[in-house]
Design an enzyme around this catalytic site. Structure first.
Site, PDB file in Angstrom:
ATOM      1  CB  CYS A   1      -0.742   0.327   1.381  1.00  0.00           C
ATOM      2  SG  CYS A   1      -1.817   1.212   1.344  1.00  0.00           S
TER       3      CYS A   1
ATOM      4  CB  SER B   1      -8.151   1.418  -6.707  1.00  0.00           C
ATOM      5  OG  SER B   1      -7.646   3.008  -6.154  1.00  0.00           O
TER       6      SER B   1
ATOM      7  CG  HIS C   1      -6.617   7.569   0.947  1.00  0.00           C
ATOM      8  ND1 HIS C   1      -7.155   6.565   0.953  1.00  0.00           N
ATOM      9  CD2 HIS C   1      -7.345   8.261  -0.319  1.00  0.00           C
ATOM     10  CE1 HIS C   1      -7.513   6.302  -0.713  1.00  0.00           C
ATOM     11  NE2 HIS C   1      -7.410   7.190  -0.893  1.00  0.00           N
TER      12      HIS C   1
ATOM     13  CD  GLN D   1      -7.737  12.321  -4.006  1.00  0.00           C
ATOM     14  OE1 GLN D   1      -7.244  13.338  -5.046  1.00  0.00           O
ATOM     15  NE2 GLN D   1      -8.791  11.552  -4.205  1.00  0.00           N
TER      16      GLN D   1
ATOM     17  CG  HIS E   1      -4.189   3.606   4.222  1.00  0.00           C
ATOM     18  ND1 HIS E   1      -3.080   2.754   5.181  1.00  0.00           N
ATOM     19  CD2 HIS E   1      -4.749   4.434   5.097  1.00  0.00           C
ATOM     20  CE1 HIS E   1      -3.277   3.552   5.508  1.00  0.00           C
ATOM     21  NE2 HIS E   1      -3.462   4.510   5.932  1.00  0.00           N
TER      22      HIS E   1
ATOM     23  CG  ASN F   1     -14.020   9.571  -4.300  1.00  0.00           C
ATOM     24  OD1 ASN F   1     -14.935  10.033  -3.942  1.00  0.00           O
ATOM     25  ND2 ASN F   1     -13.494   9.496  -4.908  1.00  0.00           N
TER      26      ASN F   1
ATOM     27  CB  CYS G   1       0.883   1.546   4.690  1.00  0.00           C
ATOM     28  SG  CYS G   1      -0.182   0.259   5.223  1.00  0.00           S
TER      29      CYS G   1
ATOM     30  CG  HIS H   1      -4.059  -0.886   5.057  1.00  0.00           C
ATOM     31  ND1 HIS H   1      -3.865  -0.682   3.591  1.00  0.00           N
ATOM     32  CD2 HIS H   1      -4.239  -2.236   4.238  1.00  0.00           C
ATOM     33  CE1 HIS H   1      -4.453  -0.784   2.363  1.00  0.00           C
ATOM     34  NE2 HIS H   1      -4.802  -1.406   2.738  1.00  0.00           N
TER      35      HIS H   1
HETATM   36 ZN   LIG Z   1      -2.337   1.183   3.635  1.00  0.00          ZN
END
Ligand SMILES: [Zn+2]
Ligand SMILES: [Zn+2]
Length: 370
Positions: free
Chosen positions: A56, A178, A183, A185, A181, A170, A59, A125
Site C-alpha cells: 500500500c 481503489s 484517506h 483528498q 487505506h 471516496n 501505509c 490500513h
Molecule cells: Zn495502507
C-alpha cells in the site's frame, strides 16, 4: 379494482421535489419501493484486511510513486498528491479570438492552477472512519482545519492564486476508490468549482429575496418538522435532505452560522468529529457492510471577504450509492441521465431507517451472542 384515493399521499404518490441548492428537481416514486425484492441477499461482511499492507502506497514507511517514502506517521498524515489534477504553475491562455466570435461564445476556456493533497486519516490500513476512535477523528478535523488555514496564509503571503479548497473522501470500490487505506483528498484551486458556485448563487439569490440565509431557514424548518433528522448535537444537524437523490444521502450542516473550519471552536470541532463518527457507524450498520460513499465539505472560499463569508454556510454532503443491501446499488442511468434523477424511497423513509440504527456500536464489534 383499486379505488382512486382523493388525498395526496407523499409516501404513495409520485411527485417531484425541488433542490434549492442546485435549482434542480428530483422525481420521487414511493409506490415503487413497495415492490418485492427478488434479488440475491448477501451475508454481512466483516472487515478482515491487515493493519499494515506492504504493497500500500499510503501505509507508514512505504514507497510512493516517484521514490518518496512515507514517514512512520502515527496519526493523520498529509502529502502532496503524486498525480495531481491541477498544476501549481502554468502559462496563461493567450486567446487571439475576437470576443464577439462564435468561438469565444461557444468554446470557453478558463485556466486553473492549484495543488492537490492526500490525507491519510490513520496509519492503520484496515481502519475506516466509523472504526476510528473519536480522538483520532478529532485529529482528522484538525488536519483539514490546519490545511485550510495554511493555504489561506500561502495565498495571502506568497501571492498564490488559491480560491477554494475542496475536501472530500471516496470510500469503497463502489465509489471508484481503489485503495482501502482510510484517506481523503483536498484539492485547492484558483477557481470556485461549479457545484459550489451554484450553491453560492442560490444562497445569494435567497438572501436578496428573503433577507435571510437559505441554510439557516432550512435548518429552522427541519427542526420544526423533525421528519428527516438523522442525528443532531449542539453544533450540527444531520438530515436526509427533502430533495435527496441518493437513497441514503445526508446533509451535515452547522446549526450556528459557521462559514469555514477555521471559525470552529475546540468544542465545535469535537462536535463535527463525533457526528461524522455516529453517522458513518449508522451507515455501516444499515446493511452490515463497510458502507461506500462520496463525502465532501462545502464552506467559504479561502480568504473570503465579508460578503462571501455572509453568503457561505458550512455543510457536508454524503452521497452513498447503496439501495437495498450491501450489494444492490443505485445507478444514475436511463431516465436519470436523460431526464432527471429519480428515487423510490422517500427522504422521510430513509431518515427514519437511519435514525433507528445504532450510532454507538459498530456491527462488527457487537458480541456474537447478542
Ligand atoms: Zn495502507
Ligand atoms: Zn453543498
Amino acid at each position: 379494482m383499486t379505488q382512486r384515493s382523493s388525498q395526496f399521499d407523499f409516501a404513495d404518490h409520485s411527485h417531484r421535489r425541488y433542490n434549492p441548492l442546485t435549482d434542480s428537481w428530483v422525481l420521487v416514486s414511493p409506490h415503487r419501493a413497495k415492490r418485492p425484492w427478488l434479488g440475491q441477499e448477501e451475508s454481512p461482511s466483516k472487515p478482515n484486511a491487515p493493519e499494515y499492507d506492504a504493497a500500500c502506497y499510503l501505509c507508514p514507511g512505504n514507497l510512493r510513486a516517484f521514490g518518496d517514502f512515507n514517514p512512520s506517521y502515527s496519526s493523520t498524515f498529509i502529502f502532496t498528491n503524486d498525480f495531481p489534477a491541477v498544476k501549481a504553475k502554468q502559462p496563461e491562455i493567450n486567446s487571439t479570438d475576437s470576443p464577439t466570435s462564435l468561438k469565444s461564445r461557444l468554446l470557453k476556456t478558463q485556466s486553473v492552477e492549484g495543488q492537490c493533497f492526500v490525507i491519510c486519516f490513520s496509519p492503520k490500513h484496515n481502519l475506516t472512519i466509523p472504526l476510528m476512535t473519536f480522538e483520532a477523528l478529532i485529529k482528522v478535523v484538525g488536519a483539514w482545519t490546519d490545511l485550510y488555514r495554511w493555504l489561506e496564509k500561502e495565498a495571502a503571503m506568497e501571492n498564490k492564486p488559491y480560491k477554494y479548497l475542496q475536501i472530500f473522501e471516496n470510500k469503497g470500490t463502489a465509489m471508484g476508490c481503489s485503495n482501502l487505506h482510510p484517506h481523503g483528498q483536498a484539492w485547492c484551486l484558483s477557481t470556485v468549482p461549479s457545484e459550489v458556485e451554484q450553491e453560492f448563487r442560490a444562497f445569494k439569490k435567497y438572501l436578496h429575496q428573503h433577507s435571510s440565509h437559505l441554510m439557516g431557514d432550512y435548518i429552522t424548518l427541519e427542526l420544526q418538522e423533525r421528519e428527516r433528522i438523522v442525528l443532531e448535537n449542539e453544533t450540527f444537524l444531520v438530515v436526509v435532505p427533502y430533495w435527496a437523490v441518493w437513497p441514503f444521502e445526508t446533509l451535515v450542516v452547522s446549526k450556528p452560522h459557521l462559514t469555514s473550519l477555521v471559525e470552529f471552536s475546540d468544542a465545535q470541532r469535537k462536535d463535527l468529529a463525533l457526528i461524522i463518527k455516529q453517522l458513518t457507524v449508522k451507515y455501516d450498520n444499515l446493511f452490515e457492510t463497510s458502507f461506500p460513499y462520496s463525502m465532501g465539505l462545502h464552506q467559504a472560499p479561502l480568504n473570503a471577504n465579508m460578503k462571501e463569508r455572509a453568503n457561505s454556510w458550512f455543510h457536508m454532503h454524503f452521497y452513498p450509492p447503496l439501495l437495498r443491501s450491501a450489494t444492490v446499488r443505485k445507478f444514475l442511468v436511463g431516465f436519470e441521465l436523460f431526464g432527471e434523477p429519480q428515487r423510490d424511497l422517500t427522504a422521510e423513509q430513509a431518515a427514519h431507517r437511519l435514525r433507528c440504527l445504532d450510532s454507538g456500536v459498530h456491527y462488527s464489534q457487537r458480541s456474537s451472542t447478542s
